[in-house]
Design a protein around this motif. Sequence first.
Motif, PDB file in Angstrom:
ATOM      1  N   VAL A   1       0.856  -1.182   0.000  1.00 45.02           N
ATOM      2  CA  VAL A   1       0.000   0.000   0.000  1.00 45.02           C
ATOM      3  C   VAL A   1       0.899   1.241   0.000  1.00 45.02           C
ATOM      4  O   VAL A   1       2.099   1.155   0.282  1.00 45.02           O
ATOM      5  CB  VAL A   1      -0.944   0.009   1.217  1.00 45.02           C
TER       6      VAL A   1
ATOM      7  N   ARG B   1       7.833   0.410   4.690  1.00 46.40           N
ATOM      8  CA  ARG B   1       6.565  -0.087   4.145  1.00 46.40           C
ATOM      9  C   ARG B   1       6.761  -1.467   3.527  1.00 46.40           C
ATOM     10  O   ARG B   1       7.661  -1.674   2.717  1.00 46.40           O
ATOM     11  CB  ARG B   1       6.021   0.897   3.107  1.00 46.40           C
TER      12      ARG B   1
ATOM     13  N   ASP C   1       3.893  -6.652   5.691  1.00 47.59           N
ATOM     14  CA  ASP C   1       2.883  -7.051   4.690  1.00 47.59           C
ATOM     15  C   ASP C   1       3.355  -6.710   3.291  1.00 47.59           C
ATOM     16  O   ASP C   1       3.064  -5.628   2.787  1.00 47.59           O
ATOM     17  CB  ASP C   1       1.562  -6.350   5.015  1.00 47.59           C
TER      18      ASP C   1
ATOM     19  N   GLU D   1      -2.924  -6.488  -2.996  1.00 49.85           N
ATOM     20  CA  GLU D   1      -3.616  -5.404  -2.292  1.00 49.85           C
ATOM     21  C   GLU D   1      -4.835  -4.892  -3.050  1.00 49.85           C
ATOM     22  O   GLU D   1      -5.640  -4.149  -2.484  1.00 49.85           O
ATOM     23  CB  GLU D   1      -2.646  -4.252  -2.007  1.00 49.85           C
TER      24      GLU D   1
ATOM     25  N   HIS E   1       0.200  -1.724   6.989  1.00 49.43           N
ATOM     26  CA  HIS E   1      -0.463  -0.579   6.346  1.00 49.43           C
ATOM     27  C   HIS E   1      -0.373   0.698   7.179  1.00 49.43           C
ATOM     28  O   HIS E   1      -0.907   1.736   6.770  1.00 49.43           O
ATOM     29  CB  HIS E   1      -1.940  -0.868   6.049  1.00 49.43           C
TER      30      HIS E   1
ATOM     31  N   GLU F   1       5.549   0.965  10.071  1.00 50.44           N
ATOM     32  CA  GLU F   1       5.466  -0.492   9.906  1.00 50.44           C
ATOM     33  C   GLU F   1       6.854  -1.094  10.110  1.00 50.44           C
ATOM     34  O   GLU F   1       7.857  -0.580   9.601  1.00 50.44           O
ATOM     35  CB  GLU F   1       4.944  -0.820   8.505  1.00 50.44           C
TER      36      GLU F   1
END
Length: 411
Positions: free
Chosen positions: A91, A115, A119, A155, A378, A382
């Motif tokens: 994301v 980021r 994830d 995503e 997200h 992160e």
Amino acid sequence: MEEAFGYSVEVLKRLVSIPTVAPQGDHYEEAAELLARELESMGFEVAVERVPAEYQREKCRHASENPRFIVYGRRGEGGPALHFNGHYDVVPGGPGWTVTEPFKPVVKDGKLYGRGAIDMKGGIAAALGAFKALQLSGAWPQGLRLEAAFVPDEEIGGECGTGYLVNGMGVTPEYVILPEPSGLEKPWHGHRGILWMKVRVKGRTAHASTPWHGRNAFLLASAIALDLQQALAAMYAGRRSKYRIEPEESARPTVSLGGEAGVTGGGKTNQVPGEFYFTVDRRLIPEETVAQARGELVGVLTWLSVKHGAEVEAEEVISAEPAINEPGELYEALREAARQSGRVIGQPVVCPGGLDMWYYTVKGSKALAYGPRGELAHAPDEHIDLVELRFLVEAFARLPLTLAGALQRRT
């Protein structure tokens, strides 16, 4: 193991520094090339498949025109396949970061920030670290083929990622591990489904100084949204999944309205809005289907359009079926690999969100998602705990061996 872990950290830094943001996909090719090189260096036979432009236009409506690339590697011949799937898209970085910038990875206090660290580039790095450990030890499994698929666009629904891998390339492995951020306590053996819709409510535009000449679509949409929420809440009240879903509230169907909303085409203060839209985010328990959820939503909206005397249109944006499977020997092998790596894991549960798992389970694959804690996925700052990353490298390195042993004992 320490050398493999160090390799995993360095690979993760390089991956995080590539801003593979969905849906734009500006740097997908750069990430795909890096991942292909790493797999090739460990003896995998690797193909980098570009998703055909026609397929992308037809199936992946939310993707940009930038090309999509799938990295698929295989090592070993014969026997069933243990397949690691990871998505390299992320994301947007977003505001609010305090430790570093989103795509400038930093290690601080035993954590790697950036980021995608959780994830799910951290999961990809753990899988690659496991392959490195097997390469360094020479302990590749016998009677079991190892596979890796690194894909884009999870995503935004996965149609141009895992969807094309499975349905376009025909990759249907027997066993699948998705290193998604489940937390290390227990793996996921399924996930809830998803249906996003965009609802448009039409009124009549007029000048704000003479509002009686118009019909305010904002007010109509507000009334319809409130009625829709109440009708769906009543409809879902008696439903509860028989499967264990955590958190417990996720065991029921849920709906969220208005994540996006506004005047179609943009509004002005001195204008009565003639069309207003709002979005619907519907989450399905494993016993439901997308067709069922879509039919219920459209049915209620049809009734509300009559009740309010308004023209209402509903457009599907994204959908994915729920997934559930009984992973059997895959879970037992993962539990043993985790035990040998120093951790006891619990029985599988269902993920409250959505994953790419369903693309595999509908084809008959046994699948589990297992990875680091995901609270900050997200979110700003992160990060992945490097102790957790090291555990995953070791557990994933042991998994092919424990699974191969379990399969040999069965025969």
